[in-house]
Design a protein around this motif. Structure first.
Motif, short mmCIF file in Angstrom:
data_model
loop_
_atom_site.label_atom_id
_atom_site.label_comp_id
_atom_site.label_asym_id
_atom_site.label_seq_id
_atom_site.Cartn_x
_atom_site.Cartn_y
_atom_site.Cartn_z
N PRO A 188 22.19 33.26 29.99
CA PRO A 188 23.02 34.48 30.08
C PRO A 188 23.88 34.54 31.35
N SER A 189 23.34 34.07 32.48
CA SER A 189 24.15 34.05 33.71
C SER A 189 25.31 33.08 33.58
N TRP A 190 25.05 31.91 33.02
CA TRP A 190 26.11 30.91 32.85
C TRP A 190 27.18 31.44 31.90
N GLU A 191 26.78 32.03 30.78
CA GLU A 191 27.75 32.55 29.82
C GLU A 191 28.57 33.68 30.43
N MET A 192 27.92 34.57 31.20
CA MET A 192 28.64 35.69 31.80
C MET A 192 29.69 35.18 32.78
N MET A 193 29.31 34.20 33.59
CA MET A 193 30.27 33.65 34.54
C MET A 193 31.40 32.90 33.83
N ARG A 194 31.08 32.21 32.78
CA ARG A 194 32.09 31.46 32.03
C ARG A 194 33.14 32.39 31.41
N ASP A 195 32.72 33.55 30.93
CA ASP A 195 33.58 34.39 30.11
C ASP A 195 34.12 35.64 30.82
N CYS A 196 33.67 35.93 32.03
CA CYS A 196 34.14 37.14 32.70
C CYS A 196 35.60 36.98 33.11
N ASP A 197 36.24 38.12 33.37
CA ASP A 197 37.60 38.06 33.92
C ASP A 197 37.64 38.51 35.37
N THR A 198 36.55 39.08 35.86
CA THR A 198 36.49 39.59 37.24
C THR A 198 35.10 39.34 37.81
N LEU A 199 35.03 38.87 39.05
CA LEU A 199 33.76 38.58 39.72
C LEU A 199 33.66 39.39 41.00
N VAL A 200 32.49 40.00 41.21
CA VAL A 200 32.19 40.68 42.48
C VAL A 200 30.95 40.02 43.06
N ILE A 201 31.07 39.44 44.24
CA ILE A 201 29.96 38.77 44.92
C ILE A 201 29.48 39.67 46.04
N VAL A 202 28.17 39.96 46.04
CA VAL A 202 27.59 40.83 47.07
C VAL A 202 26.45 40.10 47.76
N GLY A 203 26.66 39.74 49.02
CA GLY A 203 25.58 39.18 49.84
C GLY A 203 25.04 37.86 49.34
N SER A 204 25.88 36.99 48.84
CA SER A 204 25.44 35.70 48.34
C SER A 204 26.36 34.59 48.82
N SER A 205 25.76 33.43 49.14
CA SER A 205 26.56 32.24 49.46
C SER A 205 26.14 31.09 48.55
N LEU A 206 25.90 31.41 47.27
CA LEU A 206 25.52 30.41 46.28
C LEU A 206 26.44 29.19 46.39
N PRO A 207 25.88 27.99 46.59
CA PRO A 207 26.75 26.82 46.84
C PRO A 207 27.30 26.16 45.59
N TYR A 208 26.75 26.48 44.42
CA TYR A 208 27.13 25.75 43.20
C TYR A 208 28.34 26.40 42.54
N SER A 209 29.53 26.06 43.02
CA SER A 209 30.73 26.72 42.52
C SER A 209 30.99 26.41 41.05
N GLN A 210 30.41 25.29 40.54
CA GLN A 210 30.62 24.96 39.13
C GLN A 210 29.92 25.95 38.21
N TYR A 211 29.02 26.76 38.75
CA TYR A 211 28.35 27.78 37.94
C TYR A 211 28.99 29.16 38.12
N LEU A 212 30.03 29.22 38.93
CA LEU A 212 30.82 30.44 39.05
C LEU A 212 31.96 30.37 38.03
N PRO A 213 32.72 31.45 37.85
CA PRO A 213 33.78 31.43 36.85
C PRO A 213 34.79 30.32 37.10
N PRO A 214 35.48 29.86 36.06
CA PRO A 214 36.58 28.90 36.27
C PRO A 214 37.57 29.48 37.27
#
Length: 598
Positions: free
Chosen positions: A265-291
């Motif tokens: 579900p996290s992967w699908e949400m990132m793949r299909d969203c049109d807007t991203l809000v990041i709060v307090g995270s420095s997740l390094p795996y940009s390939q799992y963030l939206p295109p």
């Protein structure tokens, strides 16, 4: 009556409300150890190894929200602290290391156990590392080390030569080149972004129809605001691994973990969203963030971490809760709007299906126990105030995906350093942070052999000091360095190499029982749930030795073509477990497509 430097230093720690010091003795800190025996505090917690002292200080700081302090002798003792201090540095945890040094008169003379500690610590504790040379440098040195660690959420170090510890203390005077200090305390400012930047961020979020929110540990103090953001935008919330415990999974729009150890579900949400809000995270795996190209806003208290993981359009530097409150005032309420409501419904459906899939995957037949079943059976049994730690390795996969946290539960891993050996000492540190709460450590057998076995002795020693003495260590016993084995296959195209991956077979339950701890060996799937019941009902530390199948794959939510190619290459190269891992992997992955909701 004169006061020694060591006595003054310990008194200053007490003034800073430091209750525990995690360490191991040695002649380089004899003065401090002697005074600890006379002082009213802090409480000295003796680990089996200085690296464990540092990990325990990190675990204490992570779960208490307070300063962690570790203590080690000169030379080898100080060196041993490094891995735990790097863990603190990379996960942004405030820890102060106090270390000894050879006598001042011998420094520079290649004396026994003399190491250039300033150079040694300048990377890991570069925000503040200093060597004391005269009594008048205190209390300033210890105060600055603590203030810097708390303000910058990082490790710092103070080096105190052995003879200086025993010297008479004299305070700094009102004189040239004397440096005084103020009373303990940290008046942290409330950092907020400019109104015009908040307005720009609101414009971005308001324009979105399909909003995804990603949170990390930096959102811990902003739970209500993050939930309101998701409700207002009708978006979903994904959690970086260090943010797994920030918001409970009982919320139907929480998609769970993200990244290599994340959920579909996290992967699908990132793949299909049109807007991203990041709060307090420095997740390094940009390939799992939206295109790249989707609109995005980031909120973080640390300007050094802004804009480095995704090409965000607006960056807001500030306290997460206050910044979100200011942003929420400017957002349109999207409740009832067709597009956002369809997006929310899609997220919640995906989340429901995912939890069903996780249960199905946990019950895929294995030899003897499916490792997913370990966390699956624990999840429904977790006490509401539980603290869970997971060591690095495949145990972290099952922790990330299968444990359903509710609000109030805590959990952590070595998020950025991803070091082995942190699970058990983290749990011990957690017990000193919250002696009235049960702690559970999920540990692979590689990490357990690395240092967890010895640290069971520490748990036994101090358990009677905890009002709730429950500390359950669950060992995933598969005689394989499993995560590295899978990385060899999926990322290196290499078959399993038994000469490097096989582990000596050890009875972890037998070792625990020899210490007088509760222990049980689990070798059948139907025994897993009842074993958790007995472990969680124990009146002291307990070890579950679970014999689990090494061929159940930690499949990521999205398998890249390169990983498939490398896996096929590994199988074609004669992997000794090739047929078993192929059939069990396919059977596991198929559960995502046979859910009754699809």
């Amino acid at each position: 009556m004169s006061q020694s430097v060591a006595d003054h230093l310990l008194g200053r720690l007490r003034a800073w409300s430091v209750e525990h010091v995690f360490g191991y003795p040695g002649d380089g800190i004899n003065g401090l150890i002697a005074e600890l025996g006379k002082a009213e505090g802090p409480h000295f917690v003796q680990s089996r190894h200085e690296e464990m002292s540092a990990f325990e200080a990190v675990g204490y700081a992570k779960f208490s929200g307070r300063l962690g302090v570790c203590l080690a002798t000169s030379g080898p003792g100080a060196i041993h602290l490094l891995n735990g201090l790097y863990d603190a540095k990379l996960d942004h945890v405030p820890v102060v290391a106090i270390v000894g040094q050879t006598h001042r008169s011998a420094m520079g003379g290649s004396y026994q156990q003399e190491v250039d500690l300033h150079s040694l610590f300048k990377d890991v504790a570069g925000a503040f590392v200093q060597t004391a040379m005269v009594p008048e440098q205190f209390p300033n040195l210890i105060d600055r080390a603590i203030r810097t660690a708390l303000a910058e959420r990082c490790p710092t170090a103070v080096i105190v030569p052995a003879d200086l510890q025993e010297a008479d203390y004299s305070p700094p005077g009102h004189a040239f080149k004397q440096v005084p200090s103020s009373p303990p305390g940290l008046g942290a400012p409330l950092v907020v972004p400019r109104d015009e930047d908040v307005a720009r961020a609101a414009e971005v979020v308001n324009a979105g129809e399909k909003v995804a929110v990603l949170i990390g540990q930096g959102a811990r103090g902003a739970v209500d605001e993050v939930v309101e953001l998701a409700e207002t935008t009708r978006g979903g919330i994904a959690k970086a691994l260090l943010g797994k415990d920030v918001i409970g999974d009982e919320q139907p729009f929480v998609t769970g973990s993200i990244g290599l150890l994340g959920t579909r579900p996290s992967w699908e949400m990132m793949r299909d969203c049109d807007t991203l809000v990041i709060v307090g995270s420095s997740l390094p795996y940009s390939q799992y963030l939206p295109p790249f190209g989707r609109r995005a806003v980031q909120i973080d208290i640390d300007p050094h971490m802004i804009g480095m993981r995704y090409p965000t359009e607006v960056n807001l530097v500030g306290d997460a809760a206050e910044t979100l409150r200011r942003l929420l005032h400017r957002l349109r309420n999207r409740r009832g709007e067709a597009g956002p409501e369809r997006w929310r419904e899609r997220i919640e459906t995906s989340v429901r299906e995912w939890w069903t899939t996780m249960d199905q995957q946990a019950h895929v037949p294995a030899d003897p126990v499916n490792p997913m079943l370990i966390c699956n059976e624990l999840s429904s049994r977790l006490p509401e105030n539980a603290i869970v730690t997971a060591d690095s390795g495949s145990a972290a996969n099952w922790y990330a995906r299968h444990l359903k946290f509710t609000s109030g539960m805590r959990g952590s891993v070595s998020g950025t350093l991803a070091t082995m050996g942190c699970g058990v000492p983290y749990a011990i540190g957690a017990k000193f942070a919250h002696p009235d709460r049960p702690a559970i450590a999920l540990v692979g057998d590689g990490a357990m052999q690395m240092n967890g076995l010895a640290e069971l002795i520490t748990a036994r020693r101090y358990a009677r000091e905890w009002s709730d003495p429950r500390l359950v260590v669950c060992v995933l016993h598969n005689n394989d360095l499993n995560q590295v084995t899978w990385e060899l296959r999926a990322m290196g195209g290499s078959p399993r190499t038994p000469y490097s991956q096989d582990l000596p077979d050890v009875s972890y339950a037998g070792f625990a029982a020899s210490l007088g701890l509760g222990a049980e060996t689990v070798q059948a799937p139907e025994a897993m749930g009842p074993a958790w019941d007995r472990a969680l009902a124990a009146d002291g530390p307990f070890v579950l030795d679970v014999h689990c199948d090494p061929d159940i794959p930690p499949i990521p939510p999205y398998v890249e073509s390169g990983q498939l190619t490398d896996m096929a290459k590994a199988l074609a190269s004669g992997d000794p477990d090739g047929f078993a891992l192929m059939t069990k992997g396919l059977r596991t992955k198929l559960q995502e497509f046979i859910s009754p909701h699809r």
